[in-house]
Design a protein around this motif. Structure first.
Motif, short mmCIF file in Angstrom:
data_model
loop_
_atom_site.label_atom_id
_atom_site.label_comp_id
_atom_site.label_asym_id
_atom_site.label_seq_id
_atom_site.Cartn_x
_atom_site.Cartn_y
_atom_site.Cartn_z
N CYS A 262 42.75 41.68 38.85
CA CYS A 262 43.55 41.45 40.06
C CYS A 262 42.88 40.36 40.89
N SER A 263 43.55 39.22 41.03
CA SER A 263 42.99 38.11 41.82
C SER A 263 43.77 37.88 43.11
N SER A 264 44.48 38.89 43.58
CA SER A 264 45.29 38.77 44.79
C SER A 264 44.42 38.43 46.00
N LEU A 265 44.98 37.67 46.91
CA LEU A 265 44.27 37.28 48.13
C LEU A 265 44.48 38.27 49.27
N TYR A 266 45.49 39.13 49.13
CA TYR A 266 45.73 40.16 50.15
C TYR A 266 46.64 41.23 49.57
N GLU A 267 46.26 42.50 49.75
CA GLU A 267 47.09 43.63 49.36
C GLU A 267 47.00 44.73 50.41
N GLY A 268 48.13 45.38 50.66
CA GLY A 268 48.13 46.52 51.56
C GLY A 268 47.52 47.76 50.93
N PHE A 269 47.52 47.79 49.59
CA PHE A 269 46.86 48.89 48.88
C PHE A 269 46.32 48.44 47.53
N GLY A 270 47.16 47.87 46.68
CA GLY A 270 46.69 47.46 45.35
C GLY A 270 46.93 48.54 44.31
N LEU A 271 48.17 49.03 44.26
CA LEU A 271 48.51 50.14 43.36
C LEU A 271 48.26 49.84 41.87
N PRO A 272 48.53 48.63 41.37
CA PRO A 272 48.27 48.37 39.95
C PRO A 272 46.83 48.64 39.52
N ILE A 273 45.88 48.47 40.44
CA ILE A 273 44.48 48.78 40.11
C ILE A 273 44.33 50.26 39.78
N LEU A 274 44.94 51.09 40.61
CA LEU A 274 44.88 52.54 40.38
C LEU A 274 45.64 52.93 39.11
N GLU A 275 46.74 52.25 38.85
CA GLU A 275 47.51 52.51 37.63
C GLU A 275 46.67 52.18 36.40
N ALA A 276 45.97 51.06 36.45
CA ALA A 276 45.11 50.67 35.33
C ALA A 276 44.02 51.70 35.10
N MET A 277 43.39 52.16 36.18
CA MET A 277 42.35 53.18 36.06
C MET A 277 42.90 54.46 35.43
N LYS A 278 44.10 54.86 35.84
CA LYS A 278 44.70 56.09 35.30
C LYS A 278 44.94 55.97 33.80
N CYS A 279 45.17 54.73 33.34
CA CYS A 279 45.42 54.50 31.91
C CYS A 279 44.13 54.13 31.16
N GLY A 280 42.97 54.28 31.83
CA GLY A 280 41.70 54.10 31.15
C GLY A 280 41.31 52.66 30.88
N VAL A 281 41.63 51.77 31.82
CA VAL A 281 41.34 50.35 31.62
C VAL A 281 40.25 49.90 32.61
N PRO A 282 39.21 49.21 32.16
CA PRO A 282 38.22 48.64 33.07
C PRO A 282 38.88 47.66 34.04
N VAL A 283 38.41 47.64 35.29
CA VAL A 283 39.06 46.85 36.34
C VAL A 283 38.09 45.85 36.95
N ILE A 284 38.60 44.62 37.12
CA ILE A 284 37.91 43.59 37.91
C ILE A 284 38.88 43.14 38.98
N SER A 285 38.40 43.08 40.23
CA SER A 285 39.29 42.73 41.34
C SER A 285 38.59 41.80 42.32
N TYR A 286 39.39 41.01 43.01
CA TYR A 286 38.86 40.24 44.12
C TYR A 286 38.47 41.19 45.25
N ASP A 287 37.44 40.78 45.99
CA ASP A 287 36.87 41.60 47.05
C ASP A 287 37.45 41.18 48.39
N ASN A 288 38.66 41.66 48.70
CA ASN A 288 39.28 41.33 49.97
C ASN A 288 40.27 42.40 50.38
N SER A 289 40.71 42.35 51.62
CA SER A 289 41.72 43.25 52.20
C SER A 289 41.45 44.70 51.82
N SER A 290 42.44 45.40 51.26
CA SER A 290 42.28 46.82 50.94
C SER A 290 41.72 47.07 49.55
N LEU A 291 41.56 46.02 48.76
CA LEU A 291 41.20 46.19 47.35
C LEU A 291 39.88 46.94 47.14
#
Length: 354
Positions: A262-291
């Motif tokens: 996830c390389s988003s510049l701003y998210e109010g929550f970032g639901l796809p990150i949580l969806e990926a975790m639920k499906c057992g996928v390692p996550v890399i995300s930008y460090d901003n907003s709510s992420l």
């Protein structure tokens, strides 16, 4: 209490707020025996493409400001719930308002008049509402900052991944290995270009092994810009723009992917990150907003495209790291659920609405 719900977003859209309403309201009806929830919409059929013409936008404001207050009065509604600004300004009953995020305040490409209009609508709505719900502490802080409301008026009700998503035990085919990103839409703040560039900068052996799959609405100017960007970067054979997919297809895509980005510049929550975790996928995300709130300490946070590319390489070549991130992500995802979201929402309801 009789609670009137502005249900238009659930009937018109395929986006995050439609998913939110379709999950939240049925659960509230199920667990809340003290209140009755009545749904109101100017498009009860849910016909796609309802908001395509200028006259429909005018009708939306007429319905919201004149028709809906009359319907609430007719049905003896005690509390009004609006899942997004603006609210019905002529209502005199207590209101609960959800402000998902204030991303427009950070959108440098948005025309000034549009941003000004949205600010006025959000400001007036925030002050008209008795209580406000939002999805992250970061969004709560932004609401206080931009709209000058009291912090104790705001309730954080985190989202949850769909119950239709789960880790699917499927055999990966080496020739079809891929990295996944799910922007949903291709508006500029989703910053898909940097995910593509980070992928392009991977060592040749990794770039030849993996593809990058991008899931999002295949319509609009933003999509066309990304499509052109992929061509300019000579990545058409490695970057797959998959369009929209069903929950079942999305669950399969998550489960078979090697890595989620996830390389988003701003998210109010970032639901796809949580969806990926639920499906057992390692996550890399930008460090901003709510992420960072969603990722916690179970994923990798990065600041820019170079850090993103290095982190992608590190995860892809390190199986022990993959296993660790997968295990931690599954545990973190289990902390979220729509039942918890519904219970959190109940705390925001005014206690003295009569």
């Amino acid at each position: 209490m009789r609670i009137g719900v502005d249900y238009r977003l659930a009937n018109r859209h395929l986006g995050g707020m439609a998913v939110y309403l379709r999950n939240l309201i049925p659960l509230l009806k199920k667990i809340d025996s003290q209140n009755e929830y009545l749904l109101f919409s100017d498009n009860p059929s849910g016909r796609p493409g309802f908001k395509r013409h200028a006259w429909t936008i005018i009708w939306e404001h007429i319905w919201l400001q004149l028709c809906l207050p009359f319907l609430f009065w007719k049905e003896k509604i005690n509390v009004a719930y609006f899942p997004n600004p603006p609210v019905s300004f002529f209502l005199t009953i207590p209101m609960v308002l959800t402000i998902p995020d204030v991303s427009f305040m950070y959108d440098l490409s948005m025309p000034g008049w549009t941003k000004g209009y949205l600010w006025i609508m959000y400001f007036l709505s925030a002050h008209k509402a008795r209580t406000i719900t939002t999805f992250s502490q970061n969004s709560s802080n932004d609401i206080v900052k931009f709209f000058k409301v009291e912090l104790d008026k705001i309730y954080v009700t985190p989202l949850a991944p769909s119950n239709a998503l789960s880790l699917q035990k499927t055999k990966r085919e080496p020739q079809k290995e891929y990295i996944l990103t799910v922007p949903g839409t291709f508006i500029s703040r989703k910053n898909i270009e940097e995910t593509i560039l980070a992928f392009k900068h991977l060592p040749a052996i990794l770039k030849n092994t993996y593809r990058l799959i991008v899931v999002g609405d295949p319509h609009g100017e933003g999509y066309e810009k990304i499509k052109d960007f992929v061509e300019v970067e000579n990545m058409t054979e490695k970057v797959i723009l998959a369009g929209r997919v069903s929950d079942h297809e999305l669950s399969a895509l998550y489960s078979r992917s090697k890595l989620f980005v996830c390389s988003s510049l701003y998210e109010g929550f970032g639901l796809p990150i949580l969806e990926a975790m639920k499906c057992g996928v390692p996550v890399i995300s930008y460090d901003n907003s709510s992420l960072p709130e969603v990722v916690g300490d179970v994923g990798i946070l990065v600041k820019n495209v170079d850090e993103l590319s290095r982190a992608m390489e590190e995860v892809l070549i390190n199986e022990k790291l993959q296993v660790k991130l997968k295990s931690r992500g599954l545990k973190r995802a289990s902390l979220y659920g729509w039942d918890k979201t519904a219970i959190s929402f109940l705390t925001s309801l005014p206690k003295n609405a009569y």
